[in-house]
Design an enzyme around this catalytic site. Structure first.
Site, PDB file in Angstrom:
ATOM      1  N   GLN A  28      -5.227  -0.267  -4.006  1.00 19.78           N
ATOM      2  CA  GLN A  28      -6.202  -1.331  -4.366  1.00 19.78           C
ATOM      3  C   GLN A  28      -6.831  -1.238  -5.967  1.00 19.78           C
ATOM      4  O   GLN A  28      -7.248  -2.032  -6.424  1.00 19.78           O
ATOM      5  CB  GLN A  28      -6.900  -2.078  -3.470  1.00 19.78           C
ATOM      6  CG  GLN A  28      -7.216  -3.207  -4.162  1.00 19.78           C
ATOM      7  CD  GLN A  28      -8.352  -4.296  -2.677  1.00 19.78           C
ATOM      8  OE1 GLN A  28      -7.587  -4.887  -2.150  1.00 19.78           O
ATOM      9  NE2 GLN A  28      -9.311  -4.965  -3.383  1.00 19.78           N
ATOM     10  N   CYS A  45       0.877  -1.154   0.541  1.00 21.33           N
ATOM     11  CA  CYS A  45       0.206  -0.346  -0.365  1.00 21.33           C
ATOM     12  C   CYS A  45       1.280   1.355   0.007  1.00 21.33           C
ATOM     13  O   CYS A  45       1.801   1.190   1.039  1.00 21.33           O
ATOM     14  CB  CYS A  45      -1.193   0.426   1.286  1.00 21.33           C
ATOM     15  SG  CYS A  45       0.103   0.936   2.799  1.00 21.33           S
ATOM     16  N   GLU A  46       0.514   2.317  -0.820  1.00 22.68           N
ATOM     17  CA  GLU A  46       1.106   3.353  -1.184  1.00 22.68           C
ATOM     18  C   GLU A  46       0.519   4.346  -0.117  1.00 22.68           C
ATOM     19  O   GLU A  46       2.133   5.607   0.627  1.00 22.68           O
ATOM     20  CB  GLU A  46       1.234   3.588  -2.213  1.00 22.68           C
ATOM     21  CG  GLU A  46      -0.511   4.758  -1.978  1.00 22.68           C
ATOM     22  CD  GLU A  46      -0.542   5.459  -3.627  1.00 22.68           C
ATOM     23  OE1 GLU A  46       0.269   4.614  -4.209  1.00 22.68           O
ATOM     24  OE2 GLU A  46      -1.694   6.500  -2.809  1.00 22.68           O
ATOM     25  N   HIS A  47       0.584   3.772   1.654  1.00 24.29           N
ATOM     26  CA  HIS A  47       0.378   4.605   2.435  1.00 24.29           C
ATOM     27  C   HIS A  47       1.086   4.239   3.710  1.00 24.29           C
ATOM     28  O   HIS A  47       1.200   5.420   4.526  1.00 24.29           O
ATOM     29  CB  HIS A  47      -1.279   5.357   3.107  1.00 24.29           C
ATOM     30  CG  HIS A  47      -1.650   5.392   1.952  1.00 24.29           C
ATOM     31  ND1 HIS A  47      -3.734   4.551   1.702  1.00 24.29           N
ATOM     32  CD2 HIS A  47      -2.380   6.153   0.843  1.00 24.29           C
ATOM     33  CE1 HIS A  47      -4.082   5.743   0.191  1.00 24.29           C
ATOM     34  NE2 HIS A  47      -3.332   5.845   0.309  1.00 24.29           N
ATOM     35  N   HIS A  48       1.239   2.829   3.603  1.00 25.19           N
ATOM     36  CA  HIS A  48       2.200   1.982   4.556  1.00 25.19           C
ATOM     37  C   HIS A  48       3.609   2.023   4.337  1.00 25.19           C
ATOM     38  O   HIS A  48       4.095   1.303   5.124  1.00 25.19           O
ATOM     39  CB  HIS A  48       1.437   1.629   5.593  1.00 25.19           C
ATOM     40  CG  HIS A  48      -0.457   2.990   6.410  1.00 25.19           C
ATOM     41  ND1 HIS A  48      -0.537   2.709   5.705  1.00 25.19           N
ATOM     42  CD2 HIS A  48       0.537   3.883   6.932  1.00 25.19           C
ATOM     43  CE1 HIS A  48      -2.534   3.395   6.508  1.00 25.19           C
ATOM     44  NE2 HIS A  48      -1.437   4.157   7.315  1.00 25.19           N
ATOM     45  N   CYS A  71      -1.974  -2.993   6.974  1.00 27.02           N
ATOM     46  CA  CYS A  71      -1.928  -1.984   7.432  1.00 27.02           C
ATOM     47  C   CYS A  71      -3.013  -1.814   7.801  1.00 27.02           C
ATOM     48  O   CYS A  71      -3.042  -0.681   8.631  1.00 27.02           O
ATOM     49  CB  CYS A  71      -1.738  -0.811   6.258  1.00 27.02           C
ATOM     50  SG  CYS A  71      -3.345  -0.444   4.539  1.00 27.02           S
ATOM     51  N   HIS A 128      -4.715  -5.882   3.539  1.00 26.86           N
ATOM     52  CA  HIS A 128      -4.253  -4.910   3.740  1.00 26.86           C
ATOM     53  C   HIS A 128      -3.542  -4.849   5.421  1.00 26.86           C
ATOM     54  O   HIS A 128      -3.892  -4.471   6.158  1.00 26.86           O
ATOM     55  CB  HIS A 128      -5.249  -3.625   3.863  1.00 26.86           C
ATOM     56  CG  HIS A 128      -5.115  -3.476   2.367  1.00 26.86           C
ATOM     57  ND1 HIS A 128      -4.779  -2.382   1.191  1.00 26.86           N
ATOM     58  CD2 HIS A 128      -5.896  -4.110   1.413  1.00 26.86           C
ATOM     59  CE1 HIS A 128      -5.523  -2.268   0.299  1.00 26.86           C
ATOM     60  NE2 HIS A 128      -6.530  -3.563   0.382  1.00 26.86           N
TER      61      HIS A 128
END
Ligand code: ZN
Length: 195
Positions: free
Chosen positions: A127, A86-89, A157, A155
């Protein structure tokens, strides 16, 4: 050129130094015996886990399609396992993709569909975008009557931190053309994917 395209300007040594910093940030000593080689291993594994930046998944489809004489039913490849991040975490997203299309005159070998999924997965992703990327690549290159992509993934995260809900999975879908608009085709695609 896509928004992630860039020349690698970071050296291996810089990548390893960044990992050392994160080990310290986590609270450990990067100089203790068990961790000495870790920055090198992590930097190396990043090259593999993020191989998606080195490929253009559409090319798998462009180079390899075959003419198809008369086949006019859905082609569906189910349960393509993937690991993304995931590009956030930057934590793992592990799941399966189901990919289908209704060909006009072009089909591809099924391994190419799996390669397209992997090419988009091995990047920092969300996603929803990955689902759409895969569907549009197939739509743009093969020009089928319709495309369906369904992804179900866990996920990390969410399941190992934050709201901490083990077992929760996220489903996304992108349906294009006749798979979206023709109720019979849509129903058949979803039945094949769920069955
Ligand atoms: Zn995340």
């Amino acid at each position: 050129m896509t928004d992630h395209a860039h020349k690698p300007t970071v050296s291996q040594a810089e990548a390893e130094a960044a990992v050392r910093t994160l080990i310290q940030w986590a609270g450990d000593n990067p100089d203790r015996e068990g961790l000495v080689e870790t920055p090198k291993r992590v930097a190396k594994s990043y090259r593999e886990l993020f191989q998606g930046y080195e490929v253009e998944p559409r090319e798998y489809l462009e180079k390899t399609f075959q003419e198809v004489g008369g086949y006019d039913e859905l082609v569906v490849l189910k349960n393509i396992r993937f690991v993304s991040f995931c590009e956030h975490h930057m934590l793992p997203v592990v799941g399966v993709a189901h990919v289908g299309y209704l060909p006009t005159d072009r089909v591809v070998g099924i391994s190419k569909l799996a390669r397209v999924v992997r090419g988009f997965a091995r990047r920092l992703q969300i996603q929803e975008k990955m689902t759409s990327d895969i569907a549009h690549a197939i739509q743009d290159v093969l020009r089928p009557l319709g495309v369906g992509v369904v992804i179900e993934a866990e996920h990390s995260c969410m399941t190992m931190r934050g709201v901490d809900v083990p077992g929760a999975s996220l489903s996304t879908s992108c349906l294009l053309g006749s798979v979206r608009e023709d109720p019979r085709t849509r129903e058949e695609f979803l039945r094949l994917v769920r069955g």
